[in-house]
Design a protein around this motif. Structure first.
Motif, PDB file in Angstrom:
ATOM      1  N   LEU A 235      73.783 -22.943  33.344  1.00 52.11           N
ATOM      2  CA  LEU A 235      73.074 -22.743  32.228  1.00 52.11           C
ATOM      3  C   LEU A 235      73.672 -23.551  30.999  1.00 52.11           C
ATOM      4  CD1 LEU A 235      72.470 -19.086  32.620  1.00 52.11           C
ATOM      5  CD2 LEU A 235      70.872 -21.025  32.845  1.00 52.11           C
ATOM      6  N   GLU A 236      74.914 -23.698  30.854  1.00 50.90           N
ATOM      7  CA  GLU A 236      75.681 -24.118  29.866  1.00 50.90           C
ATOM      8  C   GLU A 236      75.395 -25.789  30.060  1.00 50.90           C
ATOM      9  OE1 GLU A 236      77.539 -23.549  27.458  1.00 50.90           O
ATOM     10  OE2 GLU A 236      78.418 -21.799  27.739  1.00 50.90           O
ATOM     11  N   GLN A 237      75.220 -26.535  31.205  1.00 46.91           N
ATOM     12  CA  GLN A 237      74.768 -27.767  31.217  1.00 46.91           C
ATOM     13  C   GLN A 237      73.406 -27.892  30.748  1.00 46.91           C
ATOM     14  OE1 GLN A 237      77.326 -30.357  32.465  1.00 46.91           O
ATOM     15  NE2 GLN A 237      78.422 -28.315  31.907  1.00 46.91           N
ATOM     16  N   ALA A 238      72.501 -26.965  31.035  1.00 41.78           N
ATOM     17  CA  ALA A 238      71.076 -26.918  30.713  1.00 41.78           C
ATOM     18  C   ALA A 238      71.109 -27.090  29.293  1.00 41.78           C
ATOM     19  CB  ALA A 238      70.370 -25.898  31.388  1.00 41.78           C
ATOM     20  N   ALA A 239      71.856 -26.457  28.572  1.00 45.03           N
ATOM     21  CA  ALA A 239      71.931 -26.097  27.268  1.00 45.03           C
ATOM     22  C   ALA A 239      72.429 -27.511  26.444  1.00 45.03           C
ATOM     23  CB  ALA A 239      72.910 -25.096  26.543  1.00 45.03           C
ATOM     24  N   LEU A 240      73.420 -28.293  27.299  1.00 44.77           N
ATOM     25  CA  LEU A 240      73.782 -29.517  26.608  1.00 44.77           C
ATOM     26  C   LEU A 240      72.593 -30.651  26.778  1.00 44.77           C
ATOM     27  CD1 LEU A 240      77.383 -29.600  28.068  1.00 44.77           C
ATOM     28  CD2 LEU A 240      76.564 -29.163  25.751  1.00 44.77           C
ATOM     29  N   ALA A 241      71.946 -30.396  27.653  1.00 43.91           N
ATOM     30  CA  ALA A 241      70.441 -31.217  27.900  1.00 43.91           C
ATOM     31  C   ALA A 241      69.175 -30.786  27.076  1.00 43.91           C
ATOM     32  CB  ALA A 241      70.256 -31.203  29.579  1.00 43.91           C
ATOM     33  N   GLY A 242      69.524 -29.963  26.146  1.00 38.77           N
ATOM     34  CA  GLY A 242      68.322 -29.386  25.194  1.00 38.77           C
ATOM     35  C   GLY A 242      67.677 -28.098  25.635  1.00 38.77           C
ATOM     36  N   HIS A 243      67.950 -27.470  26.811  1.00 44.12           N
ATOM     37  CA  HIS A 243      67.301 -26.251  27.219  1.00 44.12           C
ATOM     38  C   HIS A 243      67.719 -25.142  26.664  1.00 44.12           C
ATOM     39  CE1 HIS A 243      65.116 -29.079  30.211  1.00 44.12           C
ATOM     40  NE2 HIS A 243      66.410 -29.467  30.439  1.00 44.12           N
ATOM     41  N   THR A 244      66.984 -24.269  26.181  1.00 47.83           N
ATOM     42  CA  THR A 244      67.533 -22.833  25.789  1.00 47.83           C
ATOM     43  C   THR A 244      67.474 -21.799  26.827  1.00 47.83           C
ATOM     44  OG1 THR A 244      65.321 -22.075  24.906  1.00 47.83           O
ATOM     45  CG2 THR A 244      66.972 -23.235  23.480  1.00 47.83           C
ATOM     46  N   ALA A 245      66.730 -22.347  27.913  1.00 46.81           N
ATOM     47  CA  ALA A 245      66.466 -21.414  29.204  1.00 46.81           C
ATOM     48  C   ALA A 245      66.435 -22.318  30.441  1.00 46.81           C
ATOM     49  CB  ALA A 245      65.897 -20.111  28.914  1.00 46.81           C
ATOM     50  N   LEU A 246      66.341 -21.712  31.601  1.00 44.38           N
ATOM     51  CA  LEU A 246      65.902 -22.450  32.698  1.00 44.38           C
ATOM     52  C   LEU A 246      65.064 -21.738  33.566  1.00 44.38           C
ATOM     53  CD1 LEU A 246      68.881 -24.280  34.343  1.00 44.38           C
ATOM     54  CD2 LEU A 246      66.993 -25.403  33.133  1.00 44.38           C
ATOM     55  N   GLU A 247      63.647 -22.356  33.992  1.00 45.68           N
ATOM     56  CA  GLU A 247      63.016 -21.430  35.017  1.00 45.68           C
ATOM     57  C   GLU A 247      63.683 -21.093  36.251  1.00 45.68           C
ATOM     58  OE1 GLU A 247      58.913 -22.681  35.436  1.00 45.68           O
ATOM     59  OE2 GLU A 247      59.040 -23.886  33.684  1.00 45.68           O
TER      60      GLU A 247
END
Length: 749
Positions: A235-247
């Motif tokens: 989830l931290e890596q996703a935030a670094l890619a611009g996502h605030t959440a993941l499906e």
């Protein structure tokens, strides 16, 4: 537009105007939001590539500065978020003596800290961190400038060092681990070795090795602690890619790829421990208007998607949605009669529609290119004439200086006349009404705050709105007093924010408030070229004044050589723009023609020196990162016992010597994300062949639109440039803001 033949002599002067290359006649910059294909470098947007700023709590500052004020304000917000949750029930030391696993682990962490590799490699579009979210129920209060983040206690660091040594990890990580885990860090780390993933740059396989060294055979891939830690890490890596959440399906698939055997159970355990939150967002049919809950028929099942995200971003998006709803649903403060506003609109020229919209609404969106900034300037002048306390905020100090010049009539929005005299930066700094976003939030700039902690203003015009991440946007909206008006203005074609979210794009798509599209075109061949890129067309433009020049190259080495010639010789001689006013932009930090290679070559030509002060010499151009996600261009003035002295847009800045490695990078060459929000008289966009796979339309648009008078394109990607402009839009980001905004009533104006 001019096209140069491949270099055969030392003369690299831009070629004959009007000539066009057969394979890439329309010069367009290509690059990627993500990595350069050779080095997998991400688009580092922290200015000094300080991806390691995730460990910002471990850094100590030796002076009172804007950066400290901002970090202190962030800490206040973290404490506020912790209270809400309860109600809901340093630089790395040398590792030269290490070997094997410990050396690999230290190298990975140092690579992230120095910007040598992105922190996010799991998800696309790796981008640096974020700022803490505001609590919706209470407005943030200004933090004292003297406050500085506290370093972990020496006893805590020593106890963590012992655990790291026992597990075969480099003891140099002790301070970072202690800062990340807080009090009792050693006990936490011993009980759950996978908490090592809290340190930026550590990968799951490295944490697995550390866990096996501490736990022995008990450290298996099915360990519940490992599942939780890897879930949070993803989830931290996703935030670094611009996502605030993941499906949820995307998250479980990523967990399976990381060797978590029971991905669903790992997610459930993470949720049960409160380390992440789950949401169900209703989905509407494509093309159908968003429905409020009360509009659904009884018993009707609406399709939903399940999202999982970290609490900080969930709170930020909820806070932002609440703040925007407050602006939309409350009547603006009555400052002037309808007749007064109409009179000002009548004299505002092309800004008339914007003035009328702001007269009756608390939230207004304004879109357009660089020339359209004249309209927010006209709005501010009209608001001041009506007695409103009106302020503008820009992404960085260069934008502040330019807009101040525009507001005062000393320059236009496209840069003509905006090259200020030697003392102009000081004059611009004294002009009221313009601040940087960071300065506004920290209290170092702007109108200050009232007794309730809200900004002491009636109207805030926020320029460079696409650069807003969700946490910064939440802080700003919650800081506005009741009855205030907010205008978000920007160019929707540029790259999105460095941090998580896509606030401006989500608001444009939600259509919950008036949207005013400027009809002012950016002038000249550059304006024509950039406008075409914005709609997916790479047009050939006539450039009789050598406004656009193409320089074909065969490989990265030639690209570096030709770039140096352009900056140091050709552009100053043929265009009249000196090297210090020319900015180089390239897709990534690594590779044969990334920022590191280009900066090394440009320093050798323009300001050679031994780099006695942490690799820097007086006169070096630098990119300074005072806080995660921010880049401030500057120049080294001197160095002494206090640290490295910089001049950033006319402001004196001192970087403590212990923060130089993490906060500074040479700045002759930047990435497009670092350059966003600023413009220069001349820009050289470097497109090495290994960047072909990471180009996108927003990157090209952003890079090309940084130029005021002249654009040179060092072109080595052949047809990939036209393909990127025509076929590759912005990479999608998963956010919750559209669903949170959907219940808001539609705009009537």
């Amino acid at each position: 537009m001019s096209t140069e033949p491949p270099e055969t002599t030392e003369n690299s002067e831009p070629g004959t105007p009007g000539a066009a290359a057969q394979d890439g006649a329309a010069a367009s910059g290509s690059g990627g939001e993500g990595a350069d294909s050779t080095s997998t470098d991400g688009e580092d947007v922290t200015g000094a590539e300080s991806d390691g700023a995730q460990g910002e709590a471990s850094e100590s500052a030796a002076q009172q500065s804007e950066a400290e004020a901002e970090l202190a304000a962030q800490r206040v917000e973290r404490e506020r978020i912790a209270r809400r949750k309860a109600e809901r029930a340093a630089p790395v030391d040398s590792g030269a003596k290490l070997s094997g696993q410990a050396a690999d682990l230290l190298a990975a962490v140092r690579a992230v800290e120095s910007g040598a590799k992105p922190t996010a490699t799991v998800f696309s579009e790796p981008e640096p961190p974020r700022r803490p979210a505001a609590e919706p129920a209470r407005r943030p209060e200004p933090a004292p400038v003297s406050a500085a983040p506290a370093a972990p206690a020496s006893e805590t660091v020593e106890s963590v060092r012992a655990v790291l040594t026992e597990g075969g990890a480099p003891e140099a990580l002790a301070a970072q681990v202690a800062a990340a885990l807080g009090e009792g860090a050693a006990d936490q780390l011993r009980a759950d070795p996978w908490q090592l993933l809290r340190v930026a740059g550590v990968r799951p396989e490295q944490a697995d090795g550390f866990a096996r060294a501490l736990l022995g055979a008990g450290a298996g891939p099915d360990d519940e602690r490992r599942g939780r830690a890897v879930t949070v890490w993803l989830l931290e890596q996703a935030a670094l890619a611009g996502h605030t959440a993941l499906e949820l399906p995307a998250l479980t698939a990523a967990l399976a790829q990381r060797g978590v055997p029971e991905a669903d159970a790992a997610v459930q355990n993470t949720l049960a421990e409160g380390e992440a939150l789950a949401f169900q967002d209703a989905l509407d049919e494509p093309g159908a208007p968003a429905r409020r809950d009360e509009e659904a028929e009884e018993g009707e099942e609406r399709p939903v998607r399940v999202l999982v995200g970290l609490e900080r971003y969930a709170l930020a998006e909820e806070s932002l949605a609440d703040g925007l709803g407050r602006l939309i649903n409350s009547a603006p403060k009555q400052d002037g009669s309808a007749e007064d506003w109409e009179r000002e609109a009548g004299g505002a020229g092309s800004a008339a529609d914007l003035v009328r919209a702001v007269a009756g609404h608390g939230l207004v969106l304004h879109t357009g290119g660089e020339a359209s900034r004249a309209e927010p300037a006209a709005l501010l002048r009209a608001a001041r004439a009506l007695g409103l306390r009106a302020w503008a905020a820009t992404a960085g100090p260069q934008g502040k200086e330019r807009f101040s010049a525009l507001l005062s009539g000393r320059g236009d929005a496209t840069g003509a006349g905006a090259e200020l005299p030697g003392d102009a930066s000081e004059t611009a700094a004294e002009l009221p009404g313009v601040a940087t976003v960071a300065g506004l939030l920290s209290g170092a700039e702007g109108p200050g705050r009232d007794a309730d902690g809200a900004f002491d203003l009636d109207l805030l015009v926020l320029l460079d709105a696409p650069q807003l991440d969700v946490e910064t946007a939440a802080l700003l909206t919650e800081s506005l007093p009741d009855g205030a008006r907010l205008v978000l203005a920007g160019d929707p074609g540029v790259l999105w924010s460095a941090g998580p979210g896509r606030v401006f794009a989500d608001l444009l798509g939600a259509r919950i408030c008036p949207q005013i599209a400027s009809r002012l075109p950016d002038p000249g061949p550059l304006g024509e070229l950039v406008s075409g890129v914005g709609i997916g067309e790479l047009n050939q433009v006539e450039a009789p004044g050598k406004e656009v020049v193409i320089v074909p190259v065969r490989d990265g080495g030639e690209a570096v050589h030709r770039t140096v010639q352009l900056v140091a010789d050709s552009v100053p001689r043929a265009i009249g723009v000196p090297a210090e006013q020319t900015q180089v932009i390239t897709p990534g930090h690594g590779g044969a023609a990334g920022t590191r290679a280009l900066n090394a070559a440009l320093k050798e030509r323009l300001n050679p020196g031994p780099g006695r002060f942490g690799g820097f010499d007086p006169g070096d151009r630098v990119a300074y990162s005072p806080a995660p996600g921010r880049t401030v261009p500057g120049q080294v003035v001197k160095a002494d016992a206090e640290g490295l002295h910089l001049s950033c847009a006319g402001e004196a800045v001192v970087v403590p010597k212990e923060r130089v490695e993490q906060s500074l990078r040479h700045g002759w060459a930047l990435t497009a994300h670092q350059a966003a929000g600023a413009r220069w008289p001349a820009v050289v966009v470097v497109l090495p062949g290994d960047a072909a796979q990471v180009l996108s339309r927003p990157w090209v648009y952003t890079a090309f639109s940084r130029a005021d008078r002249h654009l040179s394109v060092v072109h080595g990607v052949e047809q990939a440039l036209a393909r990127a402009v025509a076929e590759i839009p912005a990479k999608p980001r998963t956010t919750r803001l559209p669903a949170l905004l959907a219940p808001q009533p539609p705009a009537t104006g």
